[in-house]
Design an enzyme around this catalytic site. Structure first.
Site, short mmCIF file in Angstrom:
data_model
loop_
_atom_site.label_atom_id
_atom_site.label_comp_id
_atom_site.label_asym_id
_atom_site.label_seq_id
_atom_site.Cartn_x
_atom_site.Cartn_y
_atom_site.Cartn_z
CB SER A 62 -6.93 4.09 -3.56
OG SER A 62 -6.38 2.82 -3.75
CE LYS A 107 -7.32 0.75 -1.04
NZ LYS A 107 -7.12 0.76 -2.47
CE1 TYR A 118 -9.31 -2.33 -2.72
CE2 TYR A 118 -8.56 -3.62 -4.60
CZ TYR A 118 -8.38 -2.58 -3.71
OH TYR A 118 -7.25 -1.80 -3.81
CE1 TYR A 160 -2.58 4.04 -0.80
CE2 TYR A 160 -1.98 5.48 -2.60
CZ TYR A 160 -2.89 4.67 -1.99
OH TYR A 160 -4.10 4.48 -2.56
CB VAL A 183 -3.42 4.09 -9.26
CG1 VAL A 183 -2.44 3.81 -8.15
CG2 VAL A 183 -4.49 3.01 -9.35
N1 GLN Z 1 -7.39 -0.83 -7.63
C1 GLN Z 1 -6.08 -0.38 -7.30
C2 GLN Z 1 -5.29 -1.56 -6.71
O1 GLN Z 1 -5.86 -2.28 -5.95
C3 GLN Z 1 -6.16 0.75 -6.33
C4 GLN Z 1 -4.80 1.26 -5.90
C5 GLN Z 1 -4.73 2.75 -5.69
O2 GLN Z 1 -5.52 3.53 -6.20
N2 GLN Z 1 -3.71 3.16 -5.00
O3 GLN Z 1 -4.13 -1.74 -6.97
#
Ligand code: GLN
Length: 305
Positions: free
Chosen positions: A64, A67, A189, A241, A259
């Protein structure tokens, strides 16, 4: 002058007992194939100095953290209308939650939860011929490293098991908040999430966020100072988050986690700092990574507050 190198080394030592806390993400099976006790930290100052400790040359899945970069690309191409399709508020729920989307008519709370990033991806697909290649090129330009690439095993692994993200993309489409087919948005994505970089490269790539939109080694600004300020504001309020309050309380820096165990944080006008340790807390943020950043801001007394 603060002795940054000595401070990073002190943290690398003090963090050892915390490297066994938490669990490596396994809902994307390929992410579980990592040695869980890795630790790395990289600090990149706006004046060009950089400091590193641990496994800072070892690449990991940025997940993420991508993002941040896809949002920057969307902001380069789209005006305020971006915010008609995505909110700017913390979600207070998990990064992959579906509940709020139903109540809020398919408008994701912010660009840093999965639903928001899927809309950002849809937007860049509208403006780019090849969203896979252009995101890679953006990161290669930001870092001046030509070999940054996707980890195709991770992308494939997420595509094979990403039922929740598939549900989310279909849901967004049903509300009319995706222009493209869900499968196309998801494919882009998953690839963005599967880019592999190390802490040194991420700290370097994000420097424009701490430097008024400017990447010192590039001719053109990446963003305007106002756009950079806005991304930092979103990092502070939405970047980690549903533990964003705890993170601000303990660390006090705008940050974006992934993650894969990475966290990229900024102190605007001073530095970026990137940490990596794969075991996660219950909210999906690196356990030891959060602790290391907390130690850093405590020892240096540097934070935005
Ligand atoms: N690719 C992961 C997902 O879409 C990314 C989530 C994350 O890093 N929080 O679940």
């Amino acid at each position: 002058m603060l002795e940054y190198q000595a401070i990073l080394e002190e943290i690398a030592h003090e963090i050892q007992p915390f490297l066994n806390e938490g669990n490596v993400a396994s809902y994307i099976p390929e992410l579980a194939n990592v040695m869980p006790t890795h630790f790395a930290m990289s600090l990149m100052c706006v004046d060009g100095r950089s400091f590193h400790v641990g496994d800072y040359e070892k690449r990991f899945s940025i997940q993420s953290i991508s993002k941040l970069f896809t949002l920057a690309m969307a902001m380069q191409r789209v005006d305020e209308s971006l915010w008609e399709r995505i909110g700017k508020e913390p979600s207070g729920s998990a990064f992959n939650s579906l509940i709020q989307l139903e109540y809020e008519n398919g408008i994701p709370r912010n660009p840093f939860i999965n639903a928001g990033a899927l809309v950002v991806t849809d937007i860049i697909l509208t403006h780019l011929k090849d969203a896979h290649a252009t995101v890679l090129e953006f990161l290669r330009t930001l870092t001046q490293k030509d070999d940054i690439n996707f980890d195709f095993h991770v992308a494939k692994s997420e595509a094979a098991t990403g039922y929740r993200n598939q549900a989310m993309a279909n849901f967004l489409k049903s509300f009319g908040n995706l222009e493209h087919e869900p499968s196309r948005v998801l494919n882009a994505y998953f690839h963005h999430c599967a880019i592999a970089m190390n802490t040194q490269e991420l700290a370097r790539a994000g420097l424009f966020l701490a430097n008024q939109g400017i990447q010192p080694w590039l001719k053109e600004p990446v963003l305007t100072p106002r756009q950079a300020k806005r991304i930092n504001a979103l990092m502070l309020t939405c970047g980690t988050y549903d533990s964003v309050g705890d993170f601000a309380y303990r660390v006090g820096l705008p940050a974006k986690s992934g993650v894969g165990g990475g966290i990229l944080a900024t102190l605007p006008n001073h530095f970026t700092i990137c940490v990596w340790s794969p075991r996660l807390n219950s909210k999906g943020n690196s356990y030891a990574g959060t602790k290391a950043l907390e130690l850093f801001t405590t020892k240096t007394k540097l934070s935005i507050f």
